[in-house]
Design a protein around this motif. Structure first.
Motif, PDB file in Angstrom:
ATOM      1  N   GLY A   1      41.694  33.364  32.529  1.00 26.74           N
ATOM      2  CA  GLY A   1      42.394  33.147  33.783  1.00 26.74           C
ATOM      3  C   GLY A   1      42.540  31.690  34.165  1.00 26.74           C
TER       4      GLY A   1
ATOM      5  N   LEU B   1      53.523  33.723  32.925  1.00 24.41           N
ATOM      6  CA  LEU B   1      54.097  34.289  34.138  1.00 24.41           C
ATOM      7  C   LEU B   1      55.344  33.486  34.484  1.00 24.41           C
ATOM      8  CD1 LEU B   1      54.186  36.008  36.725  1.00 24.41           C
ATOM      9  CD2 LEU B   1      52.519  34.442  37.732  1.00 24.41           C
TER      10      LEU B   1
ATOM     11  N   TYR C   1      47.121  34.446  25.557  1.00 24.71           N
ATOM     12  CA  TYR C   1      47.540  33.814  26.802  1.00 24.71           C
ATOM     13  C   TYR C   1      48.495  34.743  27.562  1.00 24.71           C
ATOM     14  CZ  TYR C   1      45.663  29.773  24.377  1.00 24.71           C
ATOM     15  OH  TYR C   1      44.834  28.925  23.694  1.00 24.71           O
TER      16      TYR C   1
ATOM     17  N   LEU D   1      48.370  39.534  40.093  1.00 23.60           N
ATOM     18  CA  LEU D   1      48.334  38.463  39.104  1.00 23.60           C
ATOM     19  C   LEU D   1      48.880  37.154  39.665  1.00 23.60           C
ATOM     20  CD1 LEU D   1      47.986  37.367  36.198  1.00 23.60           C
ATOM     21  CD2 LEU D   1      50.306  38.193  35.736  1.00 23.60           C
TER      22      LEU D   1
ATOM     23  N   LEU E   1      48.325  31.110  31.554  1.00 21.27           N
ATOM     24  CA  LEU E   1      46.902  31.335  31.756  1.00 21.27           C
ATOM     25  C   LEU E   1      46.250  31.710  30.431  1.00 21.27           C
ATOM     26  CD1 LEU E   1      47.123  33.643  34.921  1.00 21.27           C
ATOM     27  CD2 LEU E   1      46.820  31.156  34.888  1.00 21.27           C
TER      28      LEU E   1
ATOM     29  N   ILE F   1      53.924  29.645  34.640  1.00 20.86           N
ATOM     30  CA  ILE F   1      52.477  29.444  34.640  1.00 20.86           C
ATOM     31  C   ILE F   1      51.924  30.061  33.358  1.00 20.86           C
ATOM     32  CG2 ILE F   1      50.298  29.870  35.825  1.00 20.86           C
ATOM     33  CD1 ILE F   1      51.849  30.215  38.410  1.00 20.86           C
TER      34      ILE F   1
ATOM     35  N   VAL G   1      56.265  39.087  33.099  1.00 18.99           N
ATOM     36  CA  VAL G   1      54.967  38.656  32.570  1.00 18.99           C
ATOM     37  C   VAL G   1      54.933  38.952  31.072  1.00 18.99           C
ATOM     38  CG1 VAL G   1      52.466  38.954  32.695  1.00 18.99           C
ATOM     39  CG2 VAL G   1      53.848  39.090  34.786  1.00 18.99           C
TER      40      VAL G   1
ATOM     41  N   TYR H   1      51.637  24.496  34.056  1.00 22.12           N
ATOM     42  CA  TYR H   1      52.375  24.925  35.244  1.00 22.12           C
ATOM     43  C   TYR H   1      53.585  24.023  35.424  1.00 22.12           C
ATOM     44  CZ  TYR H   1      53.512  25.004  40.269  1.00 22.12           C
ATOM     45  OH  TYR H   1      54.170  25.057  41.477  1.00 22.12           O
TER      46      TYR H   1
ATOM     47  N   ASN I   1      46.275  35.216  41.645  1.00 21.90           N
ATOM     48  CA  ASN I   1      45.296  34.643  40.717  1.00 21.90           C
ATOM     49  C   ASN I   1      45.872  33.442  39.973  1.00 21.90           C
ATOM     50  OD1 ASN I   1      43.329  36.535  41.359  1.00 21.90           O
ATOM     51  ND2 ASN I   1      43.957  37.958  39.751  1.00 21.90           N
ATOM     52  N   ALA I   2      47.151  33.557  39.583  1.00 21.80           N
ATOM     53  CA  ALA I   2      47.783  32.482  38.818  1.00 21.80           C
ATOM     54  C   ALA I   2      47.892  31.210  39.649  1.00 21.80           C
ATOM     55  CB  ALA I   2      49.163  32.938  38.335  1.00 21.80           C
TER      56      ALA I   2
ATOM     57  N   CYS J   1      44.263  28.056  34.165  1.00 19.30           N
ATOM     58  CA  CYS J   1      45.633  27.569  34.019  1.00 19.30           C
ATOM     59  C   CYS J   1      45.713  26.547  32.893  1.00 19.30           C
ATOM     60  CB  CYS J   1      46.110  26.948  35.330  1.00 19.30           C
ATOM     61  SG  CYS J   1      47.784  26.278  35.248  1.00 19.30           S
TER      62      CYS J   1
END
Length: 611
Positions: A416, A443, A440, A479, A412, A410, A373, A421, A482-483, A418
């Motif tokens: 949070g 991930l 930002y 995380l 974010l 991803i 991350v 992706y 959530n992602a 997006c």
């Protein structure tokens, strides 16, 4: 094409302790032209045991059979064809050059041009087509070829981008030749050595020359430039994904104006064999794109075959816009013919004003902390290209045995949401986005950790047109859930069942995600059945799940990812749900989810509140 040959091993049975006594067939008695100062500088930082007289010999990549074939036993192969010729190894001074080239002195460079490079009897057109392009761009070519002058000591250093990370490869100048002392593999006009030496450095990086057979154009451009690339497919078996050829033409016109590099891959699958043979093109062969032009309504592309031979363009005659010699492999072809006879175009976005950061690490699973991350700070708006590569644990590795793994990226924002992706089963994945100023999170991950327990190393490269700051920031496994929820919201593909229950799905390049939202005041039992789906692997290790979703919560049930890169993916599923009384609500993870969620995938399938 298939070739056959017999490998002649020079001093193949010599032990390492005797290497310093042999000259591999050379008479090195006359060394008066070498100054001690030049020799000392050439060998600086080199293992002294690798110096034979005043010549350098690379002990990591010896002039033996296995350096060509990776096969330690046997001398007959099915992959090369030279009649009764045998492959030997010689220094450049002993190689027989063509009559038109004998007038030139040996040199690394002699005003290099793309037409100077001629592919040898090795199926690495994917690399040589890219090398032909950078031959016309000194600022790139000279970065690759660190040793820029002919070195009498035979030691050369080459800089190649190995899965996103630059690596310096040291080689000697022993090159494979036929029994007639002609170069077997890539050569150049005017006795320039850079094509043969760069090809040898790449062969060393991957274990042998044979390891360079078969590849994609994008890989060659990545290795030589270290810059982000984009592939445009010209055909699709799926009518819904039929490419817009006019948009692609506009893209390559714009790319040419920006000085980007382009190659294309020929394919005979769209026309009958007789018609294809009349074109003089080679199927499954990479060509360099040297130029593109639109004259009135006519759209033309100038191509070069890295073999260097003249094309027979019977169906598509050569235009007289730019004259070329009869043996340089250059010809013009209409765009309509390119879109019919070629399968893809690769564009390499070289830029002199780009900012970039390169990071390396190792993927973790989703049971505790996520190690891949990164925190990204963009002080101003930025056009970003983010690349993620599956990296090798070894300095040199066999690319033909390097399996593809599942990779995803991803991005974010600070809320949070997006912003981008991308998911793919390959050795790399690329994501291009434009973002305003702000902070930002990137991930980077791999579902192969969950599916196959492959904890691969990775290289992450971020390119931007404006300055940015990138720092590693390991995060809690929460995380990742959530992602992927953010990815599903961005996809905006929702099916509402009523009673506050709905399903969100998202997909990308063979990846399919499936989320249930329960906004009701009761727990529900949700059943999913994915039997009948083709070429996918589920993160839950099963195609049938039964889960209890408490009131006002959501859960990612499973991610289905592509199993085999070359095969199509088909997702088929049925779902149903049942409202439960409060007494049926169960919170323990191993009774709430059937089957239980694998430990490595906990972060993917965490329950989250619905706001």
């Amino acid at each position: 094409m298939k070739f056959h040959t017999k490998i002649h091993e020079i001093n193949a049975g010599i032990h390492q302790s005797n290497l310093a006594k042999t000259s591999f067939g050379f008479d090195l008695s006359n060394r008066s032209y070498l100054s001690n100062k030049y020799i000392d500088e050439s060998f600086s930082g080199v293992n002294k045991n690798s110096i034979i007289g005043t010549k350098y010999s690379d002990l990591e990549f010896l002039p033996i059979h296995s350096s060509i074939t990776q096969d330690k036993e046997g001398a007959l192969l099915d992959d090369f064809e030279y009649g009764a010729n045998e492959i030997r190894w010689l220094r450049p001074e002993q190689i027989l050059w063509s009559k038109e080239n004998q007038q030139y002195p040996l040199s690394v460079f002699n005003q290099p041009q793309s037409k100077d490079i001629i592919q040898g009897r090795l199926g690495d057109c994917w690399f040589i087509s890219a090398l032909s392009l950078i031959a016309d761009i000194p600022q790139i070519l000279y970065k690759v070829m660190i040793t820029k002058q002919y070195n009498p000591s035979g030691l050369y250093k080459i800089r190649l981008c190995n899965r996103g990370i630059w690596q310096v490869v040291t080689i000697d100048d022993m090159l494979p030749v036929t029994e007639s002392n002609l170069l077997v593999f890539t050569r150049s006009q005017k006795k320039q050595l850079f094509p043969s030496l760069i090809e040898k450095a790449l062969a060393k990086m991957h274990g042998s020359y044979k390891a360079l057979e078969l590849g994609r154009c994008i890989e060659g451009l990545q290795i030589l430039t270290g810059e982000p690339c984009e592939v445009f497919l010209l055909h699709s078996t799926d009518p819904k994904k039929k490419p817009n050829l006019n948009n692609i033409w506009t893209k390559i016109i714009q790319s040419r104006a920006k000085g980007h590099l382009m190659t294309c891959l020929c394919s005979n699958k769209q026309v009958n064999e007789e018609s294809f043979n009349q074109t003089g093109l080679e199927s499954d062969h990479a060509y360099s794109i040297l130029d593109v032009r639109q004259v009135a309504s006519q759209r033309l592309v100038r191509l070069r075959n890295p073999w260097g031979k003249k094309e027979r363009t019977t169906l598509f005659p050569k235009e007289k816009l730019v004259k070329s010699s009869d043996n340089d492999g250059v010809f013009w072809i209409p765009w309509e013919a390119v879109s019919l006879l070629f399968s893809e175009i690769t564009i390499c976005k070289i830029s002199g004003n780009e900012y970039k950061v390169r990071k390396s690490g190792q993927f973790s699973d989703f049971s505790s902390k996520i190690t891949s991350v990164y925190n990204l700070h963009c002080p101003s708006g930025n056009e970003l290209t983010i690349e993620l590569f599956n990296a090798s644990d070894e300095k040199y590795y066999n690319r033909s045995k390097d399996s593809n793994i599942d990779l995803f990226l991803i991005v974010l924002d600070s809320n949070g949401t997006c912003k981008g992706y991308k998911h793919s089963l390959d050795y790399y994945v690329t994501l291009s986005i434009t973002v305003p100023s702000g902070r930002y999170i990137i991930l980077a991950g791999s579902m192969s950790v969950v599916n196959y327990s492959i904890y691969s190393r990775y290289n992450l490269i971020v390119h931007g047109d404006q300055q940015f700051v990138l720092n590693e920031q390991p995060s809690s496994y929460g995380l990742v859930a959530n992602a992927f929820y953010a990815v599903a919201l961005q996809a905006n593909n929702r099916k509402v069942f009523g009673d506050g229950v709905s399903v969100l799905t998202f997909s990308d390049d063979g990846c399919f995600g499936f989320i249930c939202e329960n906004k009701s005041n009761r727990a529900i039992r949700f059943t999913s059945d994915f039997y009948g789906s083709i070429n996918v692997v589920p993160s839950r290790k099963t195609f049938h799940t039964v889960d209890i979703i408490p009131a006002r919560t959501k859960q990612l049930f499973a991610i289905y990812t592509r199993k085999v890169l070359s095969d199509d993916v088909n997702i088929v599923y049925q779902v149903e749900y049942q409202s439960l009384n409060e007494s049926h609500g169960v919170d323990h993870i191993r009774t709430r989810n059937n089957p239980a969620i694998p430990v490595k995938a906990l972060g993917l399938h965490l329950l989250k509140p619905v706001h």
